[in-house]
Scaffold this motif. Structure first.
Motif, PDB file in Angstrom:
ATOM      1  N   ALA A  96     -49.691  24.558 -44.682  1.00 59.98           N
ATOM      2  CA  ALA A  96     -48.863  24.172 -43.530  1.00 59.98           C
ATOM      3  C   ALA A  96     -47.380  24.246 -43.883  1.00 59.98           C
ATOM      4  N   THR A  97     -47.026  23.762 -45.070  1.00 55.45           N
ATOM      5  CA  THR A  97     -45.619  23.768 -45.473  1.00 55.45           C
ATOM      6  C   THR A  97     -45.093  25.201 -45.593  1.00 55.45           C
ATOM      7  N   LYS A  98     -45.901  26.071 -46.200  1.00 55.56           N
ATOM      8  CA  LYS A  98     -45.480  27.469 -46.342  1.00 55.56           C
ATOM      9  C   LYS A  98     -45.292  28.112 -44.954  1.00 55.56           C
ATOM     10  N   ALA A  99     -46.217  27.807 -44.024  1.00 52.59           N
ATOM     11  CA  ALA A  99     -46.099  28.367 -42.673  1.00 52.59           C
ATOM     12  C   ALA A  99     -44.803  27.909 -42.017  1.00 52.59           C
ATOM     13  N   LEU A 100     -44.479  26.639 -42.169  1.00 53.69           N
ATOM     14  CA  LEU A 100     -43.254  26.110 -41.561  1.00 53.69           C
ATOM     15  C   LEU A 100     -42.010  26.715 -42.204  1.00 53.69           C
ATOM     16  N   LEU A 101     -42.041  26.858 -43.524  1.00 54.73           N
ATOM     17  CA  LEU A 101     -40.890  27.461 -44.205  1.00 54.73           C
ATOM     18  C   LEU A 101     -40.701  28.906 -43.754  1.00 54.73           C
ATOM     19  N   GLU A 102     -41.809  29.597 -43.540  1.00 56.40           N
ATOM     20  CA  GLU A 102     -41.729  30.995 -43.108  1.00 56.40           C
ATOM     21  C   GLU A 102     -41.127  31.123 -41.717  1.00 56.40           C
ATOM     22  N   VAL A 103     -41.457  30.190 -40.793  1.00 58.73           N
ATOM     23  CA  VAL A 103     -40.886  30.286 -39.445  1.00 58.73           C
ATOM     24  C   VAL A 103     -39.511  29.626 -39.359  1.00 58.73           C
ATOM     25  N   ASP A 154     -45.220  11.277 -45.649  1.00 56.05           N
ATOM     26  CA  ASP A 154     -45.549  10.312 -44.601  1.00 56.05           C
ATOM     27  C   ASP A 154     -46.248  10.980 -43.424  1.00 56.05           C
ATOM     28  N   VAL A 155     -45.993  12.268 -43.248  1.00 59.05           N
ATOM     29  CA  VAL A 155     -46.650  13.032 -42.192  1.00 59.05           C
ATOM     30  C   VAL A 155     -47.464  14.144 -42.864  1.00 59.05           C
ATOM     31  N   THR A 156     -48.640  14.391 -42.305  1.00 57.42           N
ATOM     32  CA  THR A 156     -49.523  15.413 -42.857  1.00 57.42           C
ATOM     33  C   THR A 156     -49.812  16.438 -41.773  1.00 57.42           C
ATOM     34  N   ALA A 157     -49.865  17.709 -42.166  1.00 59.56           N
ATOM     35  CA  ALA A 157     -50.143  18.762 -41.191  1.00 59.56           C
ATOM     36  C   ALA A 157     -51.278  19.637 -41.688  1.00 59.56           C
ATOM     37  N   ALA A 158     -51.870  20.370 -40.757  1.00 52.82           N
ATOM     38  CA  ALA A 158     -52.892  21.348 -41.128  1.00 52.82           C
ATOM     39  C   ALA A 158     -52.671  22.609 -40.311  1.00 52.82           C
ATOM     40  N   LEU A 159     -52.904  23.749 -40.953  1.00 51.50           N
ATOM     41  CA  LEU A 159     -52.842  25.027 -40.259  1.00 51.50           C
ATOM     42  C   LEU A 159     -54.195  25.216 -39.573  1.00 51.50           C
ATOM     43  N   ALA A 160     -54.170  25.343 -38.227  1.00 54.57           N
ATOM     44  CA  ALA A 160     -55.424  25.385 -37.472  1.00 54.57           C
ATOM     45  C   ALA A 160     -56.006  26.787 -37.480  1.00 54.57           C
ATOM     46  N   VAL A 161     -56.509  27.199 -38.661  1.00 60.99           N
ATOM     47  CA  VAL A 161     -57.249  28.456 -38.792  1.00 60.99           C
ATOM     48  C   VAL A 161     -58.530  28.123 -39.554  1.00 60.99           C
ATOM     49  N   PRO A 162     -59.578  28.919 -39.373  1.00 53.81           N
ATOM     50  CA  PRO A 162     -60.776  28.672 -40.181  1.00 53.81           C
ATOM     51  C   PRO A 162     -60.414  28.781 -41.656  1.00 53.81           C
ATOM     52  N   LEU A 181     -50.906  19.610 -35.947  1.00 50.28           N
ATOM     53  CA  LEU A 181     -51.658  20.850 -36.150  1.00 50.28           C
ATOM     54  C   LEU A 181     -50.731  22.022 -35.879  1.00 50.28           C
ATOM     55  N   LEU A 182     -50.777  23.027 -36.763  1.00 49.14           N
ATOM     56  CA  LEU A 182     -49.976  24.234 -36.583  1.00 49.14           C
ATOM     57  C   LEU A 182     -50.940  25.333 -36.160  1.00 49.14           C
ATOM     58  N   VAL A 183     -50.724  25.856 -34.952  1.00 48.62           N
ATOM     59  CA  VAL A 183     -51.722  26.741 -34.352  1.00 48.62           C
ATOM     60  C   VAL A 183     -51.141  28.144 -34.161  1.00 48.62           C
ATOM     61  N   PRO A 184     -51.651  29.133 -34.894  1.00 47.59           N
ATOM     62  CA  PRO A 184     -51.209  30.503 -34.633  1.00 47.59           C
ATOM     63  C   PRO A 184     -51.903  31.041 -33.379  1.00 47.59           C
ATOM     64  N   VAL A 185     -51.115  31.569 -32.460  1.00 37.95           N
ATOM     65  CA  VAL A 185     -51.686  32.255 -31.298  1.00 37.95           C
ATOM     66  C   VAL A 185     -50.954  33.595 -31.214  1.00 37.95           C
ATOM     67  N   GLY A 186     -51.702  34.685 -31.372  1.00 42.06           N
ATOM     68  CA  GLY A 186     -51.040  35.979 -31.474  1.00 42.06           C
ATOM     69  C   GLY A 186     -50.096  35.952 -32.664  1.00 42.06           C
ATOM     70  N   ALA A 187     -48.870  36.372 -32.470  1.00 46.00           N
ATOM     71  CA  ALA A 187     -47.908  36.414 -33.571  1.00 46.00           C
ATOM     72  C   ALA A 187     -47.023  35.164 -33.602  1.00 46.00           C
ATOM     73  N   GLU A 188     -47.381  34.164 -32.791  1.00 45.78           N
ATOM     74  CA  GLU A 188     -46.513  32.991 -32.642  1.00 45.78           C
ATOM     75  C   GLU A 188     -47.187  31.763 -33.268  1.00 45.78           C
ATOM     76  N   LEU A 189     -46.387  30.886 -33.847  1.00 49.68           N
ATOM     77  CA  LEU A 189     -46.924  29.634 -34.387  1.00 49.68           C
ATOM     78  C   LEU A 189     -46.531  28.478 -33.465  1.00 49.68           C
ATOM     79  N   TYR A 190     -47.503  27.644 -33.095  1.00 48.77           N
ATOM     80  CA  TYR A 190     -47.260  26.491 -32.219  1.00 48.77           C
ATOM     81  C   TYR A 190     -47.523  25.198 -32.977  1.00 48.77           C
ATOM     82  N   ARG A 191     -46.832  24.184 -32.516  1.00 45.59           N
ATOM     83  CA  ARG A 191     -47.004  22.856 -33.080  1.00 45.59           C
ATOM     84  C   ARG A 191     -47.655  21.969 -32.031  1.00 45.59           C
TER      85      ARG A 191
END
Lengths: 374, 388
Positions: free
Chosen positions: A95-102, A115-123, A160-170
Motif C-alpha cells: 500500500a505504501t509503495k502504491a501511494l508513493l508511486e501516485v 496509526d493507520v493501516t491500508a491494504a491494496l485491494a487486489v487478489p 483500502l486502495l482500489v485499482p480500477v483500470g489505470a487509476e488508483l482509488y481510496r
C-alpha cells in the motif's frame, strides 16, 4: 552495492528479532490463529512505534525513516522467520509503495506512523505481468462497486486502495464489506472485499506492474526467512531425534537432503539480497525522475529482472524446504501442535502470491532475451 | 591502498612494460606484485585484499593473459597450498614460474584404490637420508604429460590411523621413475593420465609441511580446488549458459515449449548460483575458502550437466553428431569448448572430479550443518590393518 548485510541492517534485524522472540513465539502464534483476531495489531503498533517499521519506505519529509528496500527486506526476513501475523507486507510495503508511486502525501504520512493501516485491494495472487482482473467499476457518481477476492490484510485495514483500470482509488474501510474467509495461510488470512456504491477518492494513475513486481521482489526476503526457520528447526530436530540407536541426522539419506536444502537457501539469500539491493537503487527519491520500468532498460529493468529471479527461486526453494521440513519431522510434523505447518501454509500461499513462479520465469524470458517458440 | 591506487599502479606498470613480449611481460607483472595482489610482497602480490585483484584484471585486460586451462591446478591448488605451508625457499622457487606458466603443475592425489576415501591412499614414501623414495600409482591426473611439478600426497607411516600417516610433497615430474600413461575418457580423448611412481627419489626440501601432516595440507588444496571448479566468477548468462543461449537466440526453429520452460528454470538457477558465488567471494575477500565452497561446486556440476544435456537435445540432428572420437592428448582442460556432444560428456566429470557430489554433500552436512558422521570403522585403526 553489496550482497551482505550492513551493520545498520543487522541492528534493525536484532531489534525486530528481539521483539518477536518476546511477543511472537510459536505458541503465541498457534493460539492466535484460532482467535477472533488472527492479525496481532498490538504487536504491529509496537513494531511501528518502537522500531518504526511502518515508515521505512517513507521519506523523512513525510514522517518516515527514509530507508530503502534493503532495510524492508531485513524486516521481512525476520517477520517470515516468525510467521508474524502483522500487516507489514500489505500496508507498509504494497500500500505504501502504491501511494508513493501516485504521489499521495497525507495518507503516506499516516501509514508511516503506524496509526493507520491500508491494504491494496487486489487478489494476493495478482501477477505483476498481467492486467488486474476488472471486477470493480466506477459509477457515474464516482462511487465504486464490485468485489475483490483473496485480499490480504484487508480486515485490519482502515483504508483500502482500489485499482480500477489505470487509476488508483481510496476507499474508507467502513464503506466496504470485508469478509474474512477460511485461509490456507493461517498467519496471513485473506478476505473478500465488496464495494456497493462506496464513496471513493481518485488518487492518480497507477502502475500496477511496478508496484506488484516491487512487492514480489521483496516477498522473496520474507520467503527466505520462512525457509531459514524451516532449515534451522529441522536441523535441530534431526540432531536430537534418535532411531536405530543414532541421531537420524547421521544417516546419509537425510544428510544429503539437508545439504541440498542448505544450498537452496544459500542461493535464496543471495537472490533476495540482490533483488532488495537493486530495488533500493531503482526506487529513486521523490525529487529524482522515476526510474524506467519494464523492459525499457536501465536500473529499472535490472531491478525488475532481479525481482523476477528472486521471486521465482525463493518461491520454489522455500516451498521445497517447508515440504521437506514436514517430512523430516515425521509424525510430529503432521500435528497441529507443532508449528511447522504454519510455515508450510505460508510457503504454499507465498508461492502463489504476487505471481506464481511460472509468471516470473516468463518475465525472465522477456527481460533476459530468452524468447519462446515462434 | 585503495582501488584507485591499485588502478594507477597497474596503469604505471603498463606504461613501463611492453606487452608484446608475453613471457617478459608476465615475469615483470609478477615482480611488480600485480600477479595476485592478495599474496605477500615479493611473491607476486602486495598484501592487499583479494577483491582488488579485479581492479588489476580490468586495467590489464588487453595484455597477455594466463592460460588457465593448462595452469589451473598450479594457480588454483598448488599456489595457495605452497603459500600456506611452504618454506620461504619453496615459495621463492616455485610461485613465479607457476604463475607465469613457465612451469605447469599437476596433482597426484587419487589412486585406483583411493578415490572418495582419499585418506586410504597407498603410495609409499620412505625416508632415505636426505631423500624420500616414492613408490605407487596415481590416477585421474590432468595434464601430467606437460607438467614440470606435481603436488603429491604419500603414506609415510603405515602404523598409525590413515589420516595421521601421510606427508605432502612436491614431486619432480622429470625425476627418473616417473612414468605417465594417457587414460582415455568417455569423450574419446585423454585429458587425464595414470602416473606410475617407481623408486622416485625426492629431496627432503620438496616436502611441504610437517611429516605426518599431509592430510591437513591436502585439505587446503581440496578446498581451493572446489572453489576453483565451482567458484570462478562468471558474468550473468555466461559460462555454459552463454553457450546454450547463443544457439537458442540465433536458431528460433529449434525452440519448443518444453525446452523453453526448462531453459528458463536453468537460467534462474544459474543466476542465483552466480549471485551466491558473488556473495561467497564477498564474505571470503579477506580470508580463505571454507567448506561453503563445496556447495558452489555441487551447484555448478548439476547446472552444467543439465544445460549441456539440454544443448544436445535442442540441436536435434546436429545433436546426434560428434565432432571427433579420436584418441589424443588434450592440450588443456576445457569445459565449454568443442561440440555439444563433447561438452555433454565432459560435464559428467564435473560431479566426480575434485570430490564427488556425494562426498561434497557429506562435507556440507558435517562441516557446515554440524550433522554427525556415519559410524566409522576405519578411524582409529592403523592404516596397515585396514581391509583392502
Amino acid at each position: 552495492m553489496t550482497l551482505l548485510y550492513t551493520e545498520v541492517e543487522e541492528e534493525l534485524r536484532a531489534s525486530v528479532r528481539d521483539l518477536l522472540a518476546d511477543r511472537c513465539g510459536p505458541d503465541a502464534v498457534l493460539k492466535r490463529i484460532e482467535s477472533d483476531a488472527p492479525y496481532d495489531m498490538d504487536l504491529w503498533k509496537t513494531l511501528a512505534h518502537q522500531i518504526g517499521v511502518a515508515g521505512l519506505l517513507v521519506p523523512e519529509e513525510y514522517g518516515g525513516a527514509g530507508a530503502t528496500a534493503r532495510e524492508v527486506a531485513v524486516v521481512l526476513e525476520e517477520l517470515g522467520r516468525a510467521v508474524a501475523p502483522v500487516p507489514f507486507l500489505t500496508s507498509a510495503v504494497l500500500a505504501t509503495k502504491a501511494l508513493l508511486e501516485v504521489g499521495e502525501e497525507d495518507l503516506v504520512r499516516e501509514l508511516a506512523s503506524g496509526d493507520v493501516t491500508a491494504a491494496l485491494a487486489v487478489p494476493l495472487s495478482a501477477s505483476p505481468y498481467r492486467p488486474l482482473p476488472e471486477t470493480v467499476t466506477v459509477g457515474e457518481d464516482g462511487t465504486l462497486s464490485g468485489q475483490v477476492r483473496a485480499v490480504a490484510g484487508a480486515d485490519v485495514a482502515d483504508v483500502l486502495l482500489v485499482p480500477v483500470g489505470a487509476e488508483l482509488y481510496r476507499v474508507a474501510a467502513e464503506h466496504a464489506r470485508v469478509e474474512v474467509v477460511p485461509s490456507l495461510d493461517l498467519t496471513r488470512p485473506i478476505a473478500t472485499v465488496t464495494f456497493a456504491g462506496a464513496p471513493a477518492t481518485a488518487l492518480g494513475r497507477f502502475d500496477a506492474r511496478r508496484v506488484l513486481a516491487f512487492g514480489a521482489g521483496l516477498l522473496a526476503s520474507e520467503q527466505l526467512g520462512v525457509a531459514e526457520w524451516c532449515l534451522d528447526t529441522t536441523l535441530a530436530y534431526i540432531k536430537e531425534r534418535h532411531q536405530f540407536a543414532r541421531p537420524i541426522g547421521s544417516f546419509q539419506a537425510i544428510k544429503h537432503r539437508m545439504a541440498d536444502l542448505w544450498l537452496d537457501v544459500v542461493r535464496a539469500r543471495a537472490a533476495a539480497r540482490n533483488a532488495a539491493d537493486l530495488l533500493a537503487a531503482s526506487s529513486a527519491p521523490a525529487s529524482d525522475p522515476p526510474a524506467p520500468s519494464g523492459a525499457s532498460g536501465g536500473a529499472g529493468a535490472d531491478a525488475e529482472l532481479a525481482a523476477a529471479v528472486a521471486a521465482a527461486w525463493c518461491s520454489e526453494a522455500t516451498l521445497h524446504v517447508a515440504e521437506e521440513s514436514v517430512q523430516l519431522h515425521g509424525g510430529i510434523g503432521m500435528t497441529w501442535e507443532h508449528p511447522v505447518h504454519l510455515y508450510l501454509k505460508r510457503a504454499k500461499a507465498a508461492q502463489i502470491a504476487l505471481g506464481a513462479p511460472g509468471a516470473h520465469e516468463d518475465a525472465v524470458a522477456e527481460l533476459a532475451d530468452l524468447p519462446g517458440p515462434v | 591502498m585503495t582501488g584507485d591506487d591499485v588502478a594507477s599502479l597497474a596503469r604505471e606498470f603498463l606504461a613501463a612494460h611492453d606487452p608484446g613480449d608475453r613471457l617478459e611481460f608476465l615475469r615483470a607483472r609478477f615482480d611488480a606484485g600485480l600477479a595476485w595482489v592478495h599474496f605477500p610482497e615479493g611473491l607476486g602480490g602486495l598484501g592487499l585484499p583479494r577483491e582488488l585483484q579485479l581492479v588489476v584484471e580490468r586495467e590489464l585486460a588487453g595484455t597477455p593473459q594466463l592460460d588457465t586451462g593448462v595452469q589451473g591446478i598450479g594457480l588454483g591448488m598448488a599456489a595457495p597450498t605452497i603459500l600456506a605451508f611452504g618454506t620461504e625457499e619453496q615459495k621463492k622457487r616455485f610461485l613465479r614460474p607457476l604463475w607465469t606458466g613457465e612451469e605447469i603443475w599437476c596433482q597426484l592425489f587419487s589412486e585406483p584404490g583411493a578415490g572418495s576415501d582419499l585418506a586410504t591412499l597407498a603410495t609409499r614414501a620412505v625416508r632415505d637420508g636426505d631423500e624420500w623414495v616414492v613408490d605407487g600409482q596415481k590416477v585421474w591426473t590432468s595434464g601430467a604429460h606437460h607438467s614440470r611439478w606435481a603436488i603429491l600426497v604419500a603414506r609415510t607411516d603405515p602404523d598409525v590411523p590413515k589420516h595421521r600417516g601421510m606427508t605432502y610433497f612436491v614431486c619432480d615430474m622429470h625425476a627418473p621413475g616417473v612414468e605417465v600413461r594417457p587414460l582415455r575418457q568417455i569423450t574419446g580423448e585423454a585429458e587425464f593420465n595414470e602416473v606410475f611412481l617407481t623408486g622416485v627419489r625426492l629431496g627432503d626440501d620438496l616436502r611441504l609441511g610437517e611429516i605426518g601432516d599431509g592430510w591437513r595440507v591436502a585439505q587446503m588444496t581440496l578446498m581451493n580446488e572446489r572453489v576453483a571448479i565451482g567458484g570462478a566468477p562468471v558474468r550473468r548468462g555466461g559460462g555454459m549458459m552463454g553457450v546454450v543461449t547463443e544457439t537458442w537466440r540465433s536458431r528460433p526453429e529449434l525452440r519448443t515449449h518444453d525446452l523453453h520452460r526448462r531453459l528458463l528454470r536453468l537460467w534462474v538457477e544459474s543466476e542465483v548460483t552466480r549471485l551466491a558465488g558473488t556473495r561467497l567471494r564477498e564474505q571470503l575477500s579477506a580470508g580463505q575458502p571454507g567448506p561453503e565452497g563445496s556447495g558452489m561446486k555441487l551447484a555448478f556440476a548439476s547446472i552444467n550437466q543439465a544445460l549441456s544435456g539440454l544443448d544436445v537435445e535442442l540441436r536435434a540432428e546436429e545433436g546426434l553428431e560428434y565432432d571427433d572420437w579420436s584418441f589424443r592428448r588434450s592440450e588443456s582442460v576445457d569445459f565449454f569448448g568443442r561440440g555439444p556432444g563433447y561438452r555433454y560428456l565432459r560435464a559428467k566429470g564435473n560431479s566426480i572430479e575434485g570430490g564427488t557430489s556425494e562426498i561434497l554433500r557429506n562435507i556440507v552436512a558435517e562441516r557446515v550443518l554440524g550433522l554427525p558422521s556415519e559410524p566409522r570403522v576405519d578411524k582409529d585403526v592403523p592404516w596397515k590393518d585396514l581391509p583392502r
